[in-house]
Motif scaffolding. Sequence first.
Motif, PDB file in Angstrom:
ATOM      1  N   THR A  71       0.798  -1.228   0.000  1.00 31.31           N
ATOM      2  CA  THR A  71       0.000   0.000   0.000  1.00 31.31           C
ATOM      3  C   THR A  71       0.829   1.275   0.000  1.00 31.31           C
ATOM      4  N   GLU A  72       2.136   1.168   0.254  1.00 28.86           N
ATOM      5  CA  GLU A  72       2.977   2.362   0.330  1.00 28.86           C
ATOM      6  C   GLU A  72       3.991   2.369  -0.808  1.00 28.86           C
ATOM      7  N   PRO A  73       3.864   3.284  -1.769  1.00 21.90           N
ATOM      8  CA  PRO A  73       4.859   3.365  -2.841  1.00 21.90           C
ATOM      9  C   PRO A  73       6.169   3.947  -2.330  1.00 21.90           C
ATOM     10  N   LEU A  74       7.239   3.675  -3.063  1.00 26.25           N
ATOM     11  CA  LEU A  74       8.519   4.303  -2.739  1.00 26.25           C
ATOM     12  C   LEU A  74       8.440   5.808  -2.937  1.00 26.25           C
ATOM     13  N   VAL A  75       7.744   6.218  -3.992  1.00 23.43           N
ATOM     14  CA  VAL A  75       7.607   7.639  -4.291  1.00 23.43           C
ATOM     15  C   VAL A  75       6.361   7.841  -5.139  1.00 23.43           C
ATOM     16  N   THR A  76       5.709   8.971  -4.942  1.00 27.35           N
ATOM     17  CA  THR A  76       4.584   9.388  -5.776  1.00 27.35           C
ATOM     18  C   THR A  76       5.014  10.620  -6.561  1.00 27.35           C
ATOM     19  N   LEU A  77       4.863  10.546  -7.876  1.00 27.94           N
ATOM     20  CA  LEU A  77       5.300  11.625  -8.762  1.00 27.94           C
ATOM     21  C   LEU A  77       4.077  12.387  -9.248  1.00 27.94           C
ATOM     22  N   GLU A  78       4.034  13.670  -8.910  1.00 31.16           N
ATOM     23  CA  GLU A  78       2.885  14.506  -9.241  1.00 31.16           C
ATOM     24  C   GLU A  78       3.328  15.678 -10.111  1.00 31.16           C
ATOM     25  N   GLY A  79       2.773  15.743 -11.319  1.00 33.10           N
ATOM     26  CA  GLY A  79       3.133  16.818 -12.225  1.00 33.10           C
ATOM     27  C   GLY A  79       2.182  16.931 -13.401  1.00 33.10           C
ATOM     28  N   HIS A  80       1.360  15.900 -13.577  1.00 28.15           N
ATOM     29  CA  HIS A  80       0.378  15.908 -14.658  1.00 28.15           C
ATOM     30  C   HIS A  80      -0.958  16.454 -14.161  1.00 28.15           C
ATOM     31  N   SER A  81      -1.663  17.138 -15.048  1.00 28.02           N
ATOM     32  CA  SER A  81      -2.970  17.691 -14.701  1.00 28.02           C
ATOM     33  C   SER A  81      -4.116  16.799 -15.170  1.00 28.02           C
ATOM     34  N   LYS A  82      -3.785  15.783 -15.980  1.00 33.59           N
ATOM     35  CA  LYS A  82      -4.788  14.817 -16.427  1.00 33.59           C
ATOM     36  C   LYS A  82      -4.206  13.416 -16.298  1.00 33.59           C
ATOM     37  N   ARG A  83      -4.994  12.419 -16.604  1.00 33.42           N
ATOM     38  CA  ARG A  83      -4.604  11.031 -16.374  1.00 33.42           C
ATOM     39  C   ARG A  83      -3.292  10.682 -17.076  1.00 33.42           C
ATOM     40  N   VAL A  84      -2.559   9.760 -16.474  1.00 29.86           N
ATOM     41  CA  VAL A  84      -1.256   9.335 -16.985  1.00 29.86           C
ATOM     42  C   VAL A  84      -1.420   7.966 -17.631  1.00 29.86           C
ATOM     43  N   GLY A  85      -1.257   7.925 -18.955  1.00 31.09           N
ATOM     44  CA  GLY A  85      -1.498   6.685 -19.684  1.00 31.09           C
ATOM     45  C   GLY A  85      -0.256   5.931 -20.086  1.00 31.09           C
ATOM     46  N   ILE A  86       0.941   6.545 -19.903  1.00 35.01           N
ATOM     47  CA  ILE A  86       2.181   5.911 -20.355  1.00 35.01           C
ATOM     48  C   ILE A  86       3.271   6.127 -19.315  1.00 35.01           C
ATOM     49  N   VAL A  87       3.973   5.053 -18.948  1.00 32.54           N
ATOM     50  CA  VAL A  87       5.195   5.146 -18.155  1.00 32.54           C
ATOM     51  C   VAL A  87       6.261   4.310 -18.851  1.00 32.54           C
ATOM     52  N   ALA A  88       7.509   4.800 -18.853  1.00 27.04           N
ATOM     53  CA  ALA A  88       8.592   4.086 -19.541  1.00 27.04           C
ATOM     54  C   ALA A  88       9.921   4.430 -18.884  1.00 27.04           C
ATOM     55  N   TRP A  89      10.626   3.418 -18.410  1.00 28.31           N
ATOM     56  CA  TRP A  89      11.933   3.624 -17.795  1.00 28.31           C
ATOM     57  C   TRP A  89      12.988   3.929 -18.850  1.00 28.31           C
ATOM     58  N   HIS A  90      13.954   4.768 -18.486  1.00 23.40           N
ATOM     59  CA  HIS A  90      15.090   5.041 -19.361  1.00 23.40           C
ATOM     60  C   HIS A  90      15.877   3.749 -19.557  1.00 23.40           C
ATOM     61  N   PRO A  91      16.296   3.435 -20.787  1.00 25.94           N
ATOM     62  CA  PRO A  91      16.945   2.143 -21.035  1.00 25.94           C
ATOM     63  C   PRO A  91      18.353   2.011 -20.470  1.00 25.94           C
ATOM     64  N   THR A  92      19.039   3.124 -20.205  1.00 21.63           N
ATOM     65  CA  THR A  92      20.422   3.031 -19.725  1.00 21.63           C
ATOM     66  C   THR A  92      20.675   3.775 -18.417  1.00 21.63           C
ATOM     67  N   ALA A  93      19.947   4.832 -18.142  1.00 17.62           N
ATOM     68  CA  ALA A  93      20.171   5.630 -16.930  1.00 17.62           C
ATOM     69  C   ALA A  93      19.269   5.133 -15.805  1.00 17.62           C
ATOM     70  N   GLN A  94      19.853   4.834 -14.674  1.00 14.11           N
ATOM     71  CA  GLN A  94      19.063   4.375 -13.543  1.00 14.11           C
ATOM     72  C   GLN A  94      18.293   5.535 -12.916  1.00 14.11           C
ATOM     73  N   ASN A  95      17.129   5.210 -12.364  1.00 12.87           N
ATOM     74  CA  ASN A  95      16.283   6.165 -11.637  1.00 12.87           C
ATOM     75  C   ASN A  95      15.676   7.248 -12.520  1.00 12.87           C
ATOM     76  N   VAL A  96      15.676   7.053 -13.833  1.00 13.03           N
ATOM     77  CA  VAL A  96      15.038   8.021 -14.730  1.00 13.03           C
ATOM     78  C   VAL A  96      13.805   7.363 -15.350  1.00 13.03           C
ATOM     79  N   LEU A  97      12.665   7.998 -15.147  1.00 11.52           N
ATOM     80  CA  LEU A  97      11.385   7.459 -15.594  1.00 11.52           C
ATOM     81  C   LEU A  97      10.649   8.503 -16.420  1.00 11.52           C
ATOM     82  N   LEU A  98      10.061   8.068 -17.510  1.00 10.35           N
ATOM     83  CA  LEU A  98       9.244   8.941 -18.359  1.00 10.35           C
ATOM     84  C   LEU A  98       7.772   8.686 -18.068  1.00 10.35           C
ATOM     85  N   SER A  99       6.990   9.758 -18.102  1.00  9.81           N
ATOM     86  CA  SER A  99       5.537   9.619 -18.032  1.00  9.81           C
ATOM     87  C   SER A  99       4.910  10.537 -19.068  1.00  9.81           C
TER      88      SER A  99
END
Length: 212
Positions: A71-99
């Motif tokens: 029930t507890e995420p490591l982190v919640t990322l808030e920056g979008h004003s509407k629903r988030v339909g896509i998430v994709a991790w960076h293929p080479t850099a650690q800790n970088v996530l696209l939304s």
Amino acid sequence: HLGTQGDDGGSWEGVSTGRLDKSQPLVCGHTAPVLDIEWCPHNDNIIASGSEDCTVMVWEVPDGGLVRPLTEPLVTLEGHSKRVGIVAWHPTAQNVLLSAGCDNAVLLWDVGSGQALVELRDLHPDTIHSVAWSHDGSRLCTSCRDRRVRVIEPRSGRVLAVSEKANPHEGSRPVRAVLLDDGKILTTGFSRMSERQVALWDPVRPRPLATQ
């Protein structure tokens, strides 16, 4: 292992293939349906989820899978004003996530700090249907409801290439696009007669090299 959205909308399940045990613990945290999930390529225990509640959450699944609800995420990322339909991790850099959200924005996150590294808010005039990294993470390839495919340099926010509108996939269904290792683009879509199509592109040319 697979991740599947739960019936209650705001949760999803991490399960093995085969018949699902009804007592399978859930990952519960979003307040609206989960639209996309992706396992981290650098850590098999980390998974990201995007939701209609406009947030992205990053979770750590323990070794051996869930034995109780998470029930507890490591982190919640808030920056979008509407629903988030896509998430994709960076293929080479650690800790970088696209939304990517229905606010037409693409955000790149530092998961460790929870801060947005890059905000691409003015490159797409309509809903983003797909986003794919290049193999080295230096470029993005997106498809949009405006029926164009774009190649973007995320660091500068510069659009390197854009396809002609509605060519060749003229059907009403969304187009998907990926960047190949040689720099070309592969798209999938439908014709006006709802026939499935695959097209190969060279980003420097506005029309496809081949369509099938």
